[in-house]
Motif scaffolding. Sequence first.
Motif, PDB file in Angstrom:
ATOM      1  N   VAL A  63      -5.168  -3.807  11.865  1.00  0.00           N
ATOM      2  CA  VAL A  63      -4.315  -4.890  12.327  1.00  0.00           C
ATOM      3  C   VAL A  63      -3.193  -5.150  11.334  1.00  0.00           C
ATOM      4  N   PHE A  64      -3.359  -4.632  10.099  1.00  0.00           N
ATOM      5  CA  PHE A  64      -2.302  -4.825   9.108  1.00  0.00           C
ATOM      6  C   PHE A  64      -1.206  -3.788   9.239  1.00  0.00           C
ATOM      7  N   GLN A  65      -1.397  -2.800  10.089  1.00  0.00           N
ATOM      8  CA  GLN A  65      -0.345  -1.831  10.361  1.00  0.00           C
ATOM      9  C   GLN A  65       0.513  -2.373  11.509  1.00  0.00           C
ATOM     10  N   PRO A  66       1.810  -2.078  11.511  1.00  0.00           N
ATOM     11  CA  PRO A  66       2.640  -2.600  12.612  1.00  0.00           C
ATOM     12  C   PRO A  66       2.157  -2.128  13.973  1.00  0.00           C
ATOM     13  N   TRP A  67       1.828  -0.846  14.080  1.00  0.00           N
ATOM     14  CA  TRP A  67       1.351  -0.339  15.365  1.00  0.00           C
ATOM     15  C   TRP A  67      -0.016  -0.915  15.681  1.00  0.00           C
ATOM     16  N   GLY A  68      -0.784  -1.147  14.611  1.00  0.00           N
ATOM     17  CA  GLY A  68      -2.110  -1.730  14.815  1.00  0.00           C
ATOM     18  C   GLY A  68      -2.002  -3.159  15.294  1.00  0.00           C
ATOM     19  N   LEU A  69      -1.034  -3.871  14.734  1.00  0.00           N
ATOM     20  CA  LEU A  69      -0.833  -5.253  15.157  1.00  0.00           C
ATOM     21  C   LEU A  69      -0.435  -5.305  16.617  1.00  0.00           C
TER      22      LEU A  69
ATOM     23  N   ALA B 127       4.679   6.885  12.474  1.00  0.00           N
ATOM     24  CA  ALA B 127       4.419   6.130  11.245  1.00  0.00           C
ATOM     25  C   ALA B 127       3.354   6.838  10.415  1.00  0.00           C
ATOM     26  N   TRP B 128       2.356   7.330  11.097  1.00  0.00           N
ATOM     27  CA  TRP B 128       1.262   7.996  10.391  1.00  0.00           C
ATOM     28  C   TRP B 128       1.763   9.246   9.681  1.00  0.00           C
ATOM     29  N   HIS B 129       2.603  10.026  10.423  1.00  0.00           N
ATOM     30  CA  HIS B 129       3.127  11.254   9.826  1.00  0.00           C
ATOM     31  C   HIS B 129       4.073  10.958   8.687  1.00  0.00           C
TER      32      HIS B 129
ATOM     33  N   ALA C 100       3.576  12.266   4.977  1.00  0.00           N
ATOM     34  CA  ALA C 100       4.529  13.181   4.352  1.00  0.00           C
ATOM     35  C   ALA C 100       5.053  12.615   3.053  1.00  0.00           C
ATOM     36  N   ASN C 101       5.307  11.308   3.010  1.00  0.00           N
ATOM     37  CA  ASN C 101       5.879  10.714   1.806  1.00  0.00           C
ATOM     38  C   ASN C 101       4.916   9.722   1.193  1.00  0.00           C
ATOM     39  N   GLU C 102       4.427  10.078   0.048  1.00  0.00           N
ATOM     40  CA  GLU C 102       3.596   9.128  -0.682  1.00  0.00           C
ATOM     41  C   GLU C 102       4.522   8.223  -1.471  1.00  0.00           C
ATOM     42  N   GLY C 103       4.446   6.950  -1.286  1.00  0.00           N
ATOM     43  CA  GLY C 103       5.322   6.031  -2.035  1.00  0.00           C
ATOM     44  C   GLY C 103       5.421   4.716  -1.333  1.00  0.00           C
ATOM     45  N   THR C 104       5.424   3.663  -2.126  1.00  0.00           N
ATOM     46  CA  THR C 104       5.415   2.340  -1.525  1.00  0.00           C
ATOM     47  C   THR C 104       6.704   2.041  -0.783  1.00  0.00           C
ATOM     48  N   ALA C 105       7.849   2.502  -1.363  1.00  0.00           N
ATOM     49  CA  ALA C 105       9.133   2.169  -0.746  1.00  0.00           C
ATOM     50  C   ALA C 105       9.196   2.688   0.669  1.00  0.00           C
ATOM     51  N   VAL C 106       8.821   3.958   0.819  1.00  0.00           N
ATOM     52  CA  VAL C 106       8.879   4.570   2.144  1.00  0.00           C
ATOM     53  C   VAL C 106       7.937   3.866   3.103  1.00  0.00           C
ATOM     54  N   SER C 107       6.756   3.604   2.615  1.00  0.00           N
ATOM     55  CA  SER C 107       5.791   2.997   3.536  1.00  0.00           C
ATOM     56  C   SER C 107       6.240   1.594   3.948  1.00  0.00           C
ATOM     57  N   VAL C 108       6.890   0.886   3.027  1.00  0.00           N
ATOM     58  CA  VAL C 108       7.404  -0.437   3.400  1.00  0.00           C
ATOM     59  C   VAL C 108       8.488  -0.301   4.456  1.00  0.00           C
ATOM     60  N   ILE C 109       9.394   0.676   4.236  1.00  0.00           N
ATOM     61  CA  ILE C 109      10.474   0.884   5.208  1.00  0.00           C
ATOM     62  C   ILE C 109       9.882   1.232   6.566  1.00  0.00           C
ATOM     63  N   VAL C 110       8.939   2.175   6.556  1.00  0.00           N
ATOM     64  CA  VAL C 110       8.307   2.581   7.820  1.00  0.00           C
ATOM     65  C   VAL C 110       7.637   1.370   8.489  1.00  0.00           C
TER      66      VAL C 110
ATOM     67  N   ALA D 154      10.371  -1.021   9.799  1.00  0.00           N
ATOM     68  CA  ALA D 154      11.103  -0.417  10.917  1.00  0.00           C
ATOM     69  C   ALA D 154      10.241  -0.384  12.163  1.00  0.00           C
ATOM     70  N   ALA D 155       8.998  -0.008  12.006  1.00  0.00           N
ATOM     71  CA  ALA D 155       8.108   0.073  13.165  1.00  0.00           C
ATOM     72  C   ALA D 155       7.953  -1.298  13.811  1.00  0.00           C
ATOM     73  N   LEU D 156       7.811  -2.289  12.952  1.00  0.00           N
ATOM     74  CA  LEU D 156       7.634  -3.638  13.484  1.00  0.00           C
ATOM     75  C   LEU D 156       8.874  -4.077  14.251  1.00  0.00           C
ATOM     76  N   ILE D 157      10.055  -3.768  13.647  1.00  0.00           N
ATOM     77  CA  ILE D 157      11.291  -4.197  14.305  1.00  0.00           C
ATOM     78  C   ILE D 157      11.458  -3.488  15.646  1.00  0.00           C
ATOM     79  N   ILE D 158      11.184  -2.196  15.647  1.00  0.00           N
ATOM     80  CA  ILE D 158      11.325  -1.447  16.905  1.00  0.00           C
ATOM     81  C   ILE D 158      10.405  -2.028  17.965  1.00  0.00           C
ATOM     82  N   LEU D 159       9.176  -2.301  17.579  1.00  0.00           N
ATOM     83  CA  LEU D 159       8.215  -2.812  18.556  1.00  0.00           C
ATOM     84  C   LEU D 159       8.642  -4.178  19.081  1.00  0.00           C
ATOM     85  N   TYR D 160       9.108  -5.040  18.141  1.00  0.00           N
ATOM     86  CA  TYR D 160       9.506  -6.367  18.570  1.00  0.00           C
ATOM     87  C   TYR D 160      10.717  -6.295  19.475  1.00  0.00           C
ATOM     88  N   ALA D 161      11.681  -5.435  19.094  1.00  0.00           N
ATOM     89  CA  ALA D 161      12.892  -5.304  19.905  1.00  0.00           C
ATOM     90  C   ALA D 161      12.543  -4.778  21.285  1.00  0.00           C
ATOM     91  N   ALA D 162      11.638  -3.818  21.307  1.00  0.00           N
ATOM     92  CA  ALA D 162      11.241  -3.262  22.605  1.00  0.00           C
ATOM     93  C   ALA D 162      10.587  -4.339  23.467  1.00  0.00           C
TER      94      ALA D 162
END
Lengths: 191, 389, 254, 378
Positions: free
Chosen positions: B204-210, B341-343, B347-357, B360-368
Amino acid sequence: MSEAIPHESVLQRFPEVEWDEEFGTLIVPATKATEVAIWLRDDDSFRLDYCSNVTGIDYLDREFKEKVKNEEGKTETIIHKDPARMEVVYHLYSMEKRTGPLVMKQRTTREKPEAQSLTPVWRSCELQEREIYDLFGINFTGHPDQRRILMWDEFVGHPMRKDYVEPFDYEWEPTPHDEILEKHQKGKVIF
Amino acid sequence: MNWELIGDILLATVPLLVIFPSMFALTTWVERKALARIQNRIGPNKVGVPLTPYGGNLSLFGLGQPAADGIKMLFKENIVPTGADRLFHLLAPILSLIPAMLVLCFLPLEFPWLNGEQNSVKAFMLDGAVIFFFAITGLNTLAVFMAGWASRNKYSLLGGMRAIAQMVSYEIPLVLSAVVVVMIVGSLNAAEIAEAQAGWNWYVFQPWGLAAFVIFFIAALAETNRSPFDLPEAESEIIAGYFTEYSGFKFALFFLGEYIAMFAISGLAVTLFLGAGGGPGVEALPWLKVIWFLAKVCILIGVMIWLRGTLPRLRVDQLMGFAWKFLLPLSILNIFIAGFAWHAKKANEGTAVSVIVWVAALIILYAAAKGLDHVNRAKVKPRTYQYGE
Amino acid sequence: MSLLGGGIFKGMAVTLRNFVGSYFDKERLTTKEYAWRTDDKLPERAGDYPKEEAEQLSDTTTVTHYSRNFPMLLHDEGEPMDTVRCVACQICERECPPQCIYIEKSKDKMERGGNKAQFYPATFDIDVSVCMSCQICVEVCPFDAIVMNSQFELSTPDRFGGLLLRRDDLLKSNDYYHKIHPEEAAARDKRIADEKAAKEAKKKAAEEAKKKAAEAKAKAEAEAKAKEEAESAEKPAEAPAPTHTDAKKEDNGE
Amino acid sequence: MPNYELIQQDGLETSLLEVSMGPHHPSTHGVFRMDVKLDGETVVDLKPVFGYLHRNHEKLAEAMSYLASMPFTDRLDYFNSMTNNWAYALAAEQLIEIEIPERAEYLRVIMSELTRLVNHVSLVGFFVNDLGALGTPLLYAFREREKILDLFEQASGARMMCNYFRFGGLRCDVPEGWLDRTREVVDRFPKFLDEYEKLLCENEIILSRTQGVGNLSKELAINAGITGPMLRASGVNYDIRKVDNYGIYDRFKFRVPYSKGKVGDCYDRFMVRMLEMRESIEILKQALDGIEAGPIMGNAGKVFKPAKAEAYGRVEAPKGELGFYLVADGTTQPYRYRVRPPSFINLTVLQDMCIGQQVADAVIILGSIDIVLGEVDR
């Protein structure tokens, strides 16, 4: 109060229409009712677009005694005669001009009460005319759906008529001093 | 005869048959109490320990109410309408209870007395648990329609029809939102899904999970006929829907079935998204898992009650429209987003990327969601009024 | 752009606030907890009180001192039937909209509270299954004899007899009235006292006028006598006869 | 059944589902019945049936004195006994020469507006209940209603069947401190309304359930004699308080909310009522400021015996125009006594509004009309 509506022009246009001074109402013959109603609704000087109240009145043959003092100071009894009749009363208002009411009556006989339905002119008459038909037994020609409305379909008679006598099988709520209770105790009434 | 196995099965199932029905009894009390408080009433407050005259000081906030209700239900007359199909009229409430009870077994409940060898029967470690869950709960629809049809009542029939349409439609977003988790975990086994979320790794803490959780929860409300989707039993329109003609114990069975189904589907939601039995202190004290699991279920039930106390009901066409035009596209989009998001994360280990992902995922879902909502309800908005002097 | 589902969240915030508020803010509560009787005793059947206990319980069975439900007959201090205010004039019986009052006038007259002898109600029944608590009987009563009670535990297993309140059930003291409707009773007592005082004053005035007239008459007579004596005329003095017009009450024309 | 054809196919027998909704249905607001013909869930035909509560109030009133009918008017629209009383008193006061004292006029306005609050707040509650909200808004509404009913009880002795108005004034003065208590209730009411609006007015489900449902055009509304909030929801600015200025309504400054469009739907009817409550509060505040001590009963005689005449008195009751038509023949009893009940006449258009909608809509359309069966059946 909203202002009263001048009625003279109606009398001029429809010579059959009478003006009842006593109550201040238009008396329209049943044959002319729709015509007058449409005119009242559509004419620019009236625009009576809203028919508020429709009801019937049943007048029995009655005599009124009135005591009047004549010039000599003696009291005299004058007998007024009130002929038996039925009336359908319409209270008309204008929403557009915010005037009203103008009271219009259709008069009919008691023996064969018949009036013109004004439902095509004002929809608000629909249920009210049904109610009059139900309770007074006035037949409305041209009513789209004339059925009993408040009483049940099998009901006989018209209860709002002044000479209506309720049948004995009427559902009484027995009260401890009623004659019904006496009969109940004698075993004549089945609740 | 493998007596040991039978013993194990009993050890695993009897608690389920004890915990959930007693939770049902408690929930009816909680629901009445909570709804009452939401409505600023007091709720049941007199029935306490029985046999103390007039409640006295032992009223215990009306905790005896479920027992009193149960006794009342047992002794009420069983009325079957003339012309009703007596067999199906009887079968329907039983059939509505059985699947709800059955699926409880697949919840990853780890009872403290089941460990080691016995753990093998832990909640019937079925590999296709999630699939089985949906398959079995689908049977409920049948029971509801059976009840609606067998009652020989027009309102019941309408209720039954509504129930079929609603349950079949909402099954799809329900399954599609569950698919996301199955996809990420790579297993249909409830216990494995639970394990994958160990240690605050809840989906539930993942955007897609939420998003999936929200969709799942909404669909679950519809599946269990809870407000605002309680159309099959809409009391202001079709009296009581499919159980209009039920009384006494049969009605109680329906009631029980409905609540057990609520627990079951909340349990699945907890398993899929809320980390099953995970919570603070489970490493040290493994038996806390059961407590956490049930607590989470209770929280979800609480939200359901809260919603019931707030919201009016949707209309049939709006209900269907909501499922097909809003939830379905959103849940399909969510599957894609989850995959991406999972891929991206892999592919990229790093907090910055995961935060961006994440953002972004949350925004896309909300916008949709917003867009879909705008398309579906273009004309519906608050209005202003003018004043006349 | 509004939040998706914002209206629903707003509504849920309101219900949450009410949920929490209902525990802390007594103002919010729609219902109040029904208080048990102090002695923890529920009436077995409302009609089953012994009479004394019913009288005692009546304090607890009234709702608020504003409410009214069914009429009762007032009596002043003393034995109920000796001081009952009702004179069986039957106005209330005639005016009662649902016709629930039944009165039989007594054959004999009875003196009460220093007033002249009047009739009293031999039977005074109110059928509370029919009564609609409209208070018209109270308004039309010229003797302030009937007022509204506010007892609410009136359930009874007997449909015909139990809901028929007999004269003796209806008789309640003025003190009881003061207890259940303090403001109204005080106002009514004040009005009665005022009326009485006004009547007394009028009576006094009338008496004084009479006295004066008598004095004047005596004086006039004396004067006349003196005059007569003085002038030896044969004219008796005439006292002005009081014109007594009895305004007849307008007939109801029924 | 206007212009409706069933889809017929070979080997498939289809027919309409006839459902009799009522007389005991949870949301027909009493013993009201709708004979509905359904195609699936769509209403194809609807016939309102009523009369189950008919007690021939008019006939009863013609057999008793003028005053004795006053308590019976309470029972017409049992939610709003005060306005019923006023309408009857207004009609009867036209039959005789009578002057109503200032304080009585103020109290009449106060009672009437409190009644409007009671009616609208609980109607909104019932309406949302019909939408399926399990009574939460209704119970909030009832809590506020209870406070106002307490005021009624203190003034008149009864909570609902107040029987408070008399020809030429009021039955009794309000007790000491009543006006202060009323002011307290009135001052608190807007706070409650804020909460109520937050709970209901923006809720997406309510919006999508009510908007575009039960459309009533302006022309039909006028022609069918619809009155009250329902008329104003269809975009007609007509309020009898403004038009007739009965009582002392010309002294108060208030506005009449009405819809901007030419077609009113359930949402408009719901919102107009919400907005009207705010205006009622304004009137109440002004009335509570303006009221002064004085007598409360005019110079009416003990026996009400008007000369031969006819009178029609109407007020803006919370549900619409409530009129009383009296024909006096010189006795103490009315020769003809007629009630023009707003909820009865507002039902005229029920069929027109429901056809083509769903069953669930029929229920809320009926709820938005705001009927009370005591008044419909009389």
